[in-house]
Structure formats: C-alpha cells, structure tokens
Design an enzyme around this catalytic site. Structure first.
Site, mmCIF file in Angstrom:
data_model
loop_
_atom_site.group_PDB
_atom_site.id
_atom_site.type_symbol
_atom_site.label_atom_id
_atom_site.label_comp_id
_atom_site.label_asym_id
_atom_site.label_seq_id
_atom_site.Cartn_x
_atom_site.Cartn_y
_atom_site.Cartn_z
ATOM 1 N N ARG B 12 8.766 0.038 -6.775
ATOM 2 C CA ARG B 12 7.658 -0.811 -6.335
ATOM 3 C C ARG B 12 6.401 0.029 -6.112
ATOM 4 N NH1 ARG B 12 3.909 -1.172 -2.415
ATOM 5 N NH2 ARG B 12 5.452 -0.437 -0.907
ATOM 6 N N ASP B 13 6.399 0.875 -5.101
ATOM 7 C CA ASP B 13 5.175 1.593 -4.737
ATOM 8 C C ASP B 13 4.798 2.614 -5.816
ATOM 9 O OD1 ASP B 13 2.990 2.157 -3.203
ATOM 10 O OD2 ASP B 13 4.059 3.170 -1.593
ATOM 11 N N HIS B 205 6.839 4.803 6.560
ATOM 12 C CA HIS B 205 6.500 4.854 5.135
ATOM 13 C C HIS B 205 5.372 5.876 5.018
ATOM 14 C CE1 HIS B 205 5.614 3.090 1.085
ATOM 15 N NE2 HIS B 205 4.376 3.466 1.393
ATOM 16 N N HIS B 207 3.089 8.979 3.018
ATOM 17 C CA HIS B 207 2.571 9.542 1.770
ATOM 18 C C HIS B 207 2.333 11.039 1.960
ATOM 19 C CE1 HIS B 207 1.306 5.777 -0.628
ATOM 20 N NE2 HIS B 207 2.236 5.442 0.237
ATOM 21 N N CYS B 238 -1.041 3.674 -3.400
ATOM 22 C CA CYS B 238 -1.606 2.333 -3.228
ATOM 23 C C CYS B 238 -2.840 2.190 -4.115
ATOM 24 C CB CYS B 238 -1.983 2.102 -1.771
ATOM 25 S SG CYS B 238 -2.866 0.555 -1.504
ATOM 26 N N ASN B 247 3.794 8.887 -2.578
ATOM 27 C CA ASN B 247 4.821 8.755 -1.551
ATOM 28 C C ASN B 247 5.492 10.109 -1.355
ATOM 29 O OD1 ASN B 247 5.371 5.658 -1.053
ATOM 30 N ND2 ASN B 247 5.008 5.886 -3.234
#
Lengths: 306, 306
Positions: B12-13, B205, B207, B238, B247
């Site tokens: 996803r990310d 979460h 980065h 993002c 990430n």
C-alpha cells in the site's frame, strides 16, 4: 540542556578504510570547516607505521595544524606505546588506543594477544600521562566479531577492568563490526559501567553496517553515554574486519541529537556544507546519510531552541 | 519473549508513492512470499477511488487472495466511509483510516477539515463494526508536517481522544513526513497513552526520511508500542507530502527486533529473499536497507535463540 559530545572520526576511521588518498591540504580544509561548524573534537589521524597505512602518514602535521584551531579538542589513535610517544611529541590533547575484545581480531589487527595488549596499554598510558595527554582505550569488537562471532559479555567486562587498571582514564565500547543491537548496547553499557564506574565508560563508537547505528545511539543515551563517534558522510570502517564499513553519519547524528534537545554545540546547516569538501576531495567515493538530502525539518529551529 | 507485530505496508504505502505499476500477479507473489516468511500482517492496498491511485485499483482482489493465506491478518487503508464499505465487502480482517493531525495536510490529502474527519471516522467505524471488521485510526503527520511545520502535541492528544470517542478501536501515530525524533516519540506516545488508555495506542508508522526510523522504533519500544509498520526495501512514502518518501525498511527492522530478543515470528533469511521479487517486478526502482547487503551477524542465530 544536556551536553553530548560528538567526536568526528572521519579523518581517521573514514580515510583509513578507503583506497583514495586525501591530500594534506584537503584534510586541513575538512578539519577547519568542521571545527568552524562547532564540532568540538576531531580524531585527525592515527600514529600507525606509515608503511601500513600511507593515508595516515601526515598525522603529526595534522595534529599541529588542528592544535592551532581554538577550542578544538585534537585526538589521535595510537596502536601501541610507540604510537603514544609519537602522539605526545606531535602535541595531541588526547589519544585513544584500540583494544580488541576478540582475541582473534586483536592478533590480526595489532598482532598481540590480550596479555600483550594489557602490557602495551600500561606502557602507552605511562607515556601519555607523562606528556600530560588524556589516555582513552576503545574496547573494539565489543559487540561481536566477524572472525569469532559472539564475544562474551563476561570477557568484555573483565578486559574493561583490566584496561582501567592498566591506566586507561576513559573507556569506550566500539562496535567495530556493526554487530550491536540496542538491547545489547543497554545491557553491556550497564554491565561495564557497574564494573569500572559510571564516569569511566563515556563513549560509544558505532557503525551503521546493518542500519542500526542511530538506534544504538538512543540505547546508549538511555544508559548515560555522553560521547558518540561519527564520520561525516559515513565515510569509513575497519580495513581488517571485512564487511565492517560505515561509521554512523555525523550529519544524521547531529540532526537527531539537536532535534532531541541535546546540546552538541554544532550548527547542522554549516555541517551539511562541509560535505562538499569530501565530494571535491574524494570524487566517486560513496557518501551516506539521509539528512543531507532531506534537510532539517521545517520546525527544526523551534525544536533545538526548546 | 515479548511479541512485537511487524506490519508490512509496502503493497500500500510503498506502491502508492512510486510511478511504476506492479501487476496483480507480482503483488500476489510478494504478499504470499512475505506471509510464508512469517510476516503476520500485510496492508495489501487502499480503498481509494482508482482514478486517484490507479496502482490501488486491484485492492479488493488482493484482499480476497490474501484471505486465502492461513494465519495472515489482512488489512487495508480506507480514506472514508465509502472506502470502509468497500473494505468490508472485500473481506478484510482490519482497516485503518488516516486522520491527519495537520489540518492543512488533511484538507489537501483527504479534502476534509478536522470536524468533517471526525464525522467520517464515526461513520466508517459504524460500517466496520457492523461488518465485524477491526477499525483503526492512524494519526497522520503527528510529529510534524511539511506544509505546517510543527504540529502541537496538545492538538494531537485532543484529536486522538476525538478519534477514540468517534469509534476507533485502536490508534497509531504516523510520522508521515519523517519528522519524528526519539525524544518526541517517547513524549507523544506517553501523552497520548495517558489520554486514551495504554491499550488504545499500539502502533507506530515511521518513515526513514532523515535516517532516524529505527532510532524512533527504539523510543517506541521503550514506551510500550507493540506494532510497527514497515515496507520491504523501504519502498514508498506519501505522494501528498513532498520529501516524505521512505517507510522504515522491513528487513532492518526485523533484524533489529529479532536480534534484541523480541518475537516477531519472521524468518529473516526467508524475508531477505523476498526482495528479489521487488527487483524483478520493479526494475530500476531504488530499494533501501543495510541488512540485505551486510547479511545477519555471525552470531545472529544465538541472539535470536536467547
């Protein structure tokens, strides 16, 4: 604000591990620029035989140059008593002697077993103290060894005590091989501090071989470590420990410490500009770090003023 | 051994932030291989309008595929109540809705101000609970914003309480922009836990934009965080927060946690092989991480058996 000492080891640990030679003039530019950015201590070189590491042949001259920079603490690595004499003669403020916790690594790196190393530490310490020079011992491969694998924590504690008894005024734990994890850092720092005294173990020398460098810094901070070695652009490593390249990156370390509210005395933006000297002097040499690309956060100045 | 949940968010990310498209078949190979390596939870995609993120158009199909893998917790991101309906229909185990603490970022990313977002959380939460699906809210830009700069901690605490009241069963703090430092992580986790309850805030979460990702993990572990998102090869970021890419790297995170003696259930060596799928499926796309090059330490198996 708590003071944390960032010690730049790139001119020693960085340069000794790469093939390209840096000229004396470029080294001087580098050292002067980092000092101007507020870096309080620089390991300018190593008093090893020039035949072994030609890159370090100009260490005495660099010491004399760096001693002319006001406020800078000038340190050098010494492998033995002979190096200690040369360091005193050159006029260092401090010297650090690496003592490998892995006996296999010790024999390969400095050609001495543990009893021989402890004798050498005793002699080097007498020379340093005689010259009024601060004498530190770096406990190398303290977190594991690429030759032996695990290094027993009992052994590290015992050898730390032996180094202190032999005359070390200060000890550091060195992750020469990039093996340390944060739990191990906390455990080992605590054990060694308990054995030799809280003020004797001050320093962590960490590599970023597996990306855990700054995570290990956080673990060290939690246990009261106050000095961290780092290398601008992550240049360097240990030429005798395969796969050990990569000190933690000074730029990222300073961003982290300043942002956390520690007082390093270093101007991050000025430090980031010093990187250009390495780019020019060592074309094609890989440089590491994330902060140089990303830059400080928008609210960096608010954080560091806190 | 303490169980720590590593949640893979790369599909996803990671994928939503790159230009290259990954085929459904390659995504399935990736998800199956990570699950086989022991990764217990994967965020397989996002129920955003396909016109906005074409890369996520096959999320429902991926959910159905991933649900067929025994033991895997299948989660997806949902931007709003409509996405929540689609996620329930597709059969996810859990969903996560991002709630940006920076109102500027919220308006730009999801086109809603804070009161509108809280209303949306309420509606999405009812849909999720109605479908028997776990409903989490990710507090995005909690550590700062590339548009606003600093985000006030009081505001994060207040909005965390609002999200919990609106129906979130679980909260995470998201460093969408790579702004977090370890001191801030400890402070903010502690404050939010104090406000919403220790068991409500479970997830970080993070980065690695400025190289502080794993350092922030250590800070989170100290404060009792039990779930960490990560992306294989550090793929991602993002797309609406400039400079926010990256990430934390699953490979390095798993090495660190396993080496520290935490139970992740993940076989690091099997995980490292999954990287090859990304190389083949996304030729030329930069992959990050240090452990893939360095490999585990010689004594890695002793450490993880401890």
């Amino acid at each position: 604000m708590t003071r944390i000492l960032v010690s730049e080891v790139g001119p020693r640990d960085g340069l000794q591990s790469i093939k390209a030679m840096m000229s004396l003039e470029d080294k001087k530019r580098w050292i002067a620029a980092e000092a101007a950015a507020g870096v309080p201590e620089i390991e300018v070189g190593s008093f090893v035989p020039p035949s072994l590491l030609p890159q370090m042949a100009d260490t005495a001259e660099l010491v004399r140059f760096a001693r002319g920079i006001e406020g800078l603490n000038v340190v050098a690595l010494v492998p033995n008593a002979k190096g200690a004499s040369r360091a005193v003669e050159a006029g260092v403020h401090g010297m650090s002697l690496p003592f490998s916790m892995s006996e296999t690594h010790s024999k390969k790196n400095l050609r001495k077993d543990h009893p021989e190393m402890i004798a050498e530490i005793g002699e080097a310490s007498r020379i340093a103290r005689g010259g009024g020079v601060h004498f530190a011992v770096g406990l190398a491969t303290a977190f594991g060894c690429t030759l032996e694998g695990a290094v027993s924590e009992d052994q590290v504690v015992r050898l730390a005590e032996a180094a202190a008894s032999a005359g070390a005024q200060e000890l550091g734990l060195s992750d020469t091989t990039g093996y340390a994890d944060p739990a191990q850092v906390r455990r080992l720092v605590r054990r060694v501090k308990a054995a030799v005294g809280d003020d004797m173990l001050t320093t962590l020398h960490l590599h970023n071989t597996r990306g855990l460098g700054l995570a290990n810094v956080v673990a060290g901070l939690e246990e009261g470590i106050t000095t961290f070695d780092a290398s601008l652009g992550g240049l360097g490593g240990c030429p005798f420990a395969p796969g050990a390249s990569g000190n933690i990156v000074t730029e990222d370390l300073v961003l982290m410490l300043n942002s956390m509210g520690f007082d390093t005395g270093i101007d991050l933006r000025a430090l980031l500009k010093v990187r250009q000297i390495l780019r020019e002097a060592l074309p094609g040499e890989p440089l590491y770090g994330f902060t140089p690309d990303a830059g400080p956060m928008l609210d960096y100045d608010e954080r560091t003023a806190a």
